[in-house]
Design an enzyme around this catalytic site. Sequence first.
Site, PDB file in Angstrom:
ATOM      1  N   HIS A 477       0.823  -1.208   0.000  1.00  0.00           N
ATOM      2  CA  HIS A 477       0.000   0.000   0.000  1.00  0.00           C
ATOM      3  C   HIS A 477       0.860   1.261   0.000  1.00  0.00           C
ATOM      4  O   HIS A 477       0.542   2.236   0.692  1.00  0.00           O
ATOM      5  CB  HIS A 477      -0.922   0.007   1.226  1.00  0.00           C
ATOM      6  CG  HIS A 477      -1.887  -1.140   1.256  1.00  0.00           C
ATOM      7  ND1 HIS A 477      -2.587  -1.506   2.380  1.00  0.00           N
ATOM      8  CD2 HIS A 477      -2.280  -1.996   0.285  1.00  0.00           C
ATOM      9  CE1 HIS A 477      -3.362  -2.540   2.110  1.00  0.00           C
ATOM     10  NE2 HIS A 477      -3.190  -2.867   0.838  1.00  0.00           N
TER      11      HIS A 477
HETATM   12  C1  LIG Z   1      -0.429  -7.323  -4.877  1.00  0.00           C
HETATM   13  C2  LIG Z   1      -1.203  -6.111  -4.418  1.00  0.00           C
HETATM   14  C3  LIG Z   1      -2.323  -6.282  -3.611  1.00  0.00           C
HETATM   15  C4  LIG Z   1      -3.060  -5.169  -3.199  1.00  0.00           C
HETATM   16  N1  LIG Z   1      -4.232  -5.369  -2.544  1.00  0.00           N
HETATM   17  C5  LIG Z   1      -5.048  -4.318  -2.299  1.00  0.00           C
HETATM   18  C6  LIG Z   1      -6.350  -4.517  -1.773  1.00  0.00           C
HETATM   19  O1  LIG Z   1      -6.797  -5.648  -1.558  1.00  0.00           O
HETATM   20  N2  LIG Z   1      -7.117  -3.416  -1.528  1.00  0.00           N
HETATM   21  C7  LIG Z   1      -6.661  -2.146  -1.789  1.00  0.00           C
HETATM   22  O2  LIG Z   1      -7.398  -1.170  -1.551  1.00  0.00           O
HETATM   23  N3  LIG Z   1      -5.426  -1.938  -2.294  1.00  0.00           N
HETATM   24  C8  LIG Z   1      -4.636  -2.989  -2.585  1.00  0.00           C
HETATM   25  N4  LIG Z   1      -3.413  -2.782  -3.162  1.00  0.00           N
HETATM   26  C9  LIG Z   1      -2.976  -1.386  -3.399  1.00  0.00           C
HETATM   27  C10 LIG Z   1      -3.666  -0.721  -4.588  1.00  0.00           C
HETATM   28  O3  LIG Z   1      -3.830  -1.626  -5.653  1.00  0.00           O
HETATM   29  C11 LIG Z   1      -2.820   0.486  -5.023  1.00  0.00           C
HETATM   30  O4  LIG Z   1      -2.677   1.353  -3.910  1.00  0.00           O
HETATM   31  C12 LIG Z   1      -3.440   1.276  -6.162  1.00  0.00           C
HETATM   32  O5  LIG Z   1      -3.773   0.439  -7.233  1.00  0.00           O
HETATM   33  C13 LIG Z   1      -2.458   2.364  -6.614  1.00  0.00           C
HETATM   34  O6  LIG Z   1      -3.048   3.114  -7.655  1.00  0.00           O
HETATM   35  P1  LIG Z   1      -2.196   4.161  -8.497  1.00  0.00           P
HETATM   36  O7  LIG Z   1      -3.091   4.698  -9.546  1.00  0.00           O
HETATM   37  O8  LIG Z   1      -1.539   5.114  -7.562  1.00  0.00           O
HETATM   38  O9  LIG Z   1      -1.005   3.303  -9.137  1.00  0.00           O
HETATM   39  P2  LIG Z   1      -1.082   2.040 -10.082  1.00  0.00           P
HETATM   40  O10 LIG Z   1      -2.438   1.446 -10.086  1.00  0.00           O
HETATM   41  O11 LIG Z   1       0.067   1.158  -9.726  1.00  0.00           O
HETATM   42  O12 LIG Z   1      -0.875   2.657 -11.531  1.00  0.00           O
HETATM   43  C14 LIG Z   1       0.317   3.206 -12.004  1.00  0.00           C
HETATM   44  C15 LIG Z   1       0.384   2.927 -13.500  1.00  0.00           C
HETATM   45  O13 LIG Z   1       1.419   3.729 -14.063  1.00  0.00           O
HETATM   46  C16 LIG Z   1       2.144   2.933 -14.982  1.00  0.00           C
HETATM   47  N5  LIG Z   1       3.491   3.486 -15.120  1.00  0.00           N
HETATM   48  C17 LIG Z   1       4.463   3.502 -14.181  1.00  0.00           C
HETATM   49  N6  LIG Z   1       5.583   4.069 -14.689  1.00  0.00           N
HETATM   50  C18 LIG Z   1       5.296   4.431 -15.958  1.00  0.00           C
HETATM   51  C19 LIG Z   1       6.046   5.053 -16.984  1.00  0.00           C
HETATM   52  N7  LIG Z   1       7.319   5.419 -16.804  1.00  0.00           N
HETATM   53  N8  LIG Z   1       5.446   5.268 -18.176  1.00  0.00           N
HETATM   54  C20 LIG Z   1       4.148   4.905 -18.384  1.00  0.00           C
HETATM   55  N9  LIG Z   1       3.395   4.291 -17.442  1.00  0.00           N
HETATM   56  C21 LIG Z   1       3.966   4.067 -16.238  1.00  0.00           C
HETATM   57  C22 LIG Z   1       2.138   1.552 -14.341  1.00  0.00           C
HETATM   58  O14 LIG Z   1       2.477   0.541 -15.255  1.00  0.00           O
HETATM   59  C23 LIG Z   1       0.723   1.472 -13.810  1.00  0.00           C
HETATM   60  O15 LIG Z   1      -0.167   0.964 -14.765  1.00  0.00           O
HETATM   61  C24 LIG Z   1      -2.637  -3.857  -3.567  1.00  0.00           C
HETATM   62  C25 LIG Z   1      -1.507  -3.686  -4.367  1.00  0.00           C
HETATM   63  C26 LIG Z   1      -0.804  -4.795  -4.804  1.00  0.00           C
HETATM   64  C27 LIG Z   1       0.388  -4.575  -5.692  1.00  0.00           C
END
Ligand SMILES: Cc1cc2nc3c(=O)[nH]c(=O)nc-3n(C[C@H](O)[C@H](O)[C@H](O)COP(=O)(O)OP(=O)(O)OC[C@H]3O[C@@H](n4cnc5c(N)ncnc54)[C@H](O)[C@@H]3O)c2cc1C
Length: 498
Positions: A477
Site C-alpha cells: 500500500h
Molecule cells: C499485490 C497487491 C495487492 C493489493 N491489494 C489491495 C487490496 O486488496 N485493496 C486495496 O485497496 N489496495 C490494494 N493494493 C494497493 C492498490 O492496488 C494500489 O494502492 C493502487 O492500485 C495504486 O493506484 P495508483 O493509480 O496510484 O497506481 P497504479 O495502479 O500502480 O498505476 C500506475 C500505473 O502507471 C504505470 N506506469 C508507471 N511508470 C510508468 C512510466 N514510466 N510510463 C508509463 N506508465 C507508467 C504503471 O504501469 C501502472 O499501470 C494492492 C496492491 C498490490 C500490488
Amino acid sequence: MATEQVFDFIIVGAGSAGCVLANRLSADPSVRVLLLEAGGSDFNFWIRMPIGYGKTFYHPTLNWRYQTEPDAGTGGRPSYWPRGRVIGGSSSINAMVYVRGQHADFDGWAALGNPGWSAADILPVYKRMEDNLQGGDAWRGTGGPLTVTSMNGSVHTLADDYLKAAAAAGIPINPDYNGETQEGASVYQVTTRKGLRCSSADAYLHPVRRRKNLEVRTNAHVTRILVESGRAVGVEYLRGGVKTTVRTAREVVLSAGAVNSPQILMLSGIGDASQLSALGIAPIHHAPMVGRNLQDHLGFDYIYESSRPTLNDVLRPWWGRLGVGLQYVLTRKGPLSLSVNQAGGFVRSRPDRPRPDIQLYFSPLSYTRAVPGKRALMRTDLFSGFMLGISNCHPKSRGEIALRSADPFAPPLIRPNYLSVSADLDELIDGARILRRIAAMQPLAGLIRREIVPGPTVETDDEMAADIRARSGSVFHACGTCAMGPEPGRSVVDPRLR
Ligand SMILES: Cc1cc2nc3c(=O)[nH]c(=O)nc-3n(C[C@H](O)[C@H](O)[C@H](O)COP(=O)(O)OP(=O)(O)OC[C@H]3O[C@@H](n4cnc5c(N)ncnc54)[C@H](O)[C@@H]3O)c2cc1C
C-alpha cells in the site's frame, strides 16, 4: 524521433487513478486526451479471475516486481513490492479488498490546510463511484462504475467461526466497515462483478475506450516530462525502441503510482537539486519532498493447524482444484471468485487509541512452505490450515524513493525504513496479541490443533519483536511520495494536486 502531436491532457500511467482521469477528462468531447501506459493489455485470464492474482503476483510482464533496498527494520531483509504494469495498473493485480479511508484520515488532510478533502467532501465522491451490490444508504452508493460485492454468504464456513471468536474477544461485528464506522470485525467486500475482477480499467476505462477524443497508447514507457518556462508542456516516451514526444495544450497529469511518479519527476529534473546533480541530471525545479514521505503498511500472518477442513483441503488435491475450477467456469462462483482475505476488520491496538490502527485478516488457507518468487495461492499446505494476520493502518515511519541512476529503465531505489519509529513496532506487537486473543476464543479455539507459525516459543515482547522483524513484509500500500500540502517546501503538489 517520431513527430510531435498535441493533446489537451496527457495522462501518464493507466492505473487505479489514471483510468478514472481518462474517463472523466474525456467526458467533454471537445477535449483531446492521451493516456500513456508502460504495460500492455489487461486481457488476461489471471487478471480476470479473482484468485488469479496469485499468478500475477510475480508475473514477468504484468508486474514491475520491485525489490526494496535491504531494510534494518525488517532485519536487513529487502521486501518484495509487486506493482501492476498493465492497463488497470495495480488494480489489475491487487487483492481487491475494498476499504475506504477512515473519516479521520480525510479530516486530518483538511486540517493540514487542504480544503476540499474532508470526509464530508469525499463522501459524495465515494458514493458516486460505487455500485454497492448490498444497496445504497447514507454512506453507500449504487449505480456507479465500480462494482463492490460483499463476500458475505460466499466465504468459507471458518470465517463465521472467526467472526464469533472476534466477538467473544470483545471486537464488535461490523456489518459494513465502509459505512458509518470502520471499527469491528467484518467479512470483506471486494471489487468484483459477476465473479470477475472489477479493476479501475473495467470500471472507468473500457466502457469509454471508443470515445474519439481518447487515445490509449500501451507499451509506452514515459522517460521524462518536458518543461518549458516552468510549465509542463509534454512528455517523452519510448515505445518499441522509438522515442516520441507529445505536447499538451493544457496539462500533463502524472498518475504513475507511488514508486514511478516520483521517479519520473526526478528524471525530469524535479526533485532534490543536489541529488539530481550528483546523478548528472540538470535540476530544473528544486523540490526536496519528491520521493520522500514514503509510507507503507507492514503486515504478517500467524498460521494455525485446524481440526476442521480448510481451503487447503479443497485447493491441494487435483480433484479439489478441478472441482472449484469447474464451479468457477460454470457458475463464476466458489473460492476462485473471491479474495483469499475473506474476513478481517479494524481494531485499536490499545483501548486508549482514538481510532482503529490495526487491520485484521482472516484467510481460510495457509502456506508455510511458500517459495519466494512463486505465490502458491493454489499450492497450499498439506495439512488443514488457516491464517490470521494484521497490518498497521497509520505507520509513523517514513521512507523514500530515490533514483539509482539517470537511466529511466533502472528500477528506482526503494528505502521503506520500516519500523524506524519504535511506536510502529509496539503497535504491531499489540496487534499480534489481539490475534492470539481471537485465536484463544471459542469457537475458533476448539478448532485449533496448534499455532504453527510463529509458535508457542514466541511469547515475550522481545520474542514477538524479533519475529516481526524476521517475517513481516509489505502489504503493498505504498503512498505519500508526491505529498499534497499548502507549503511547497513540505509537499510536492498543492491541494488541487498541481
Ligand atoms: C499485490 C497487491 C495487492 C493489493 N491489494 C489491495 C487490496 O486488496 N485493496 C486495496 O485497496 N489496495 C490494494 N493494493 C494497493 C492498490 O492496488 C494500489 O494502492 C493502487 O492500485 C495504486 O493506484 P495508483 O493509480 O496510484 O497506481 P497504479 O495502479 O500502480 O498505476 C500506475 C500505473 O502507471 C504505470 N506506469 C508507471 N511508470 C510508468 C512510466 N514510466 N510510463 C508509463 N506508465 C507508467 C504503471 O504501469 C501502472 O499501470 C494492492 C496492491 C498490490 C500490488
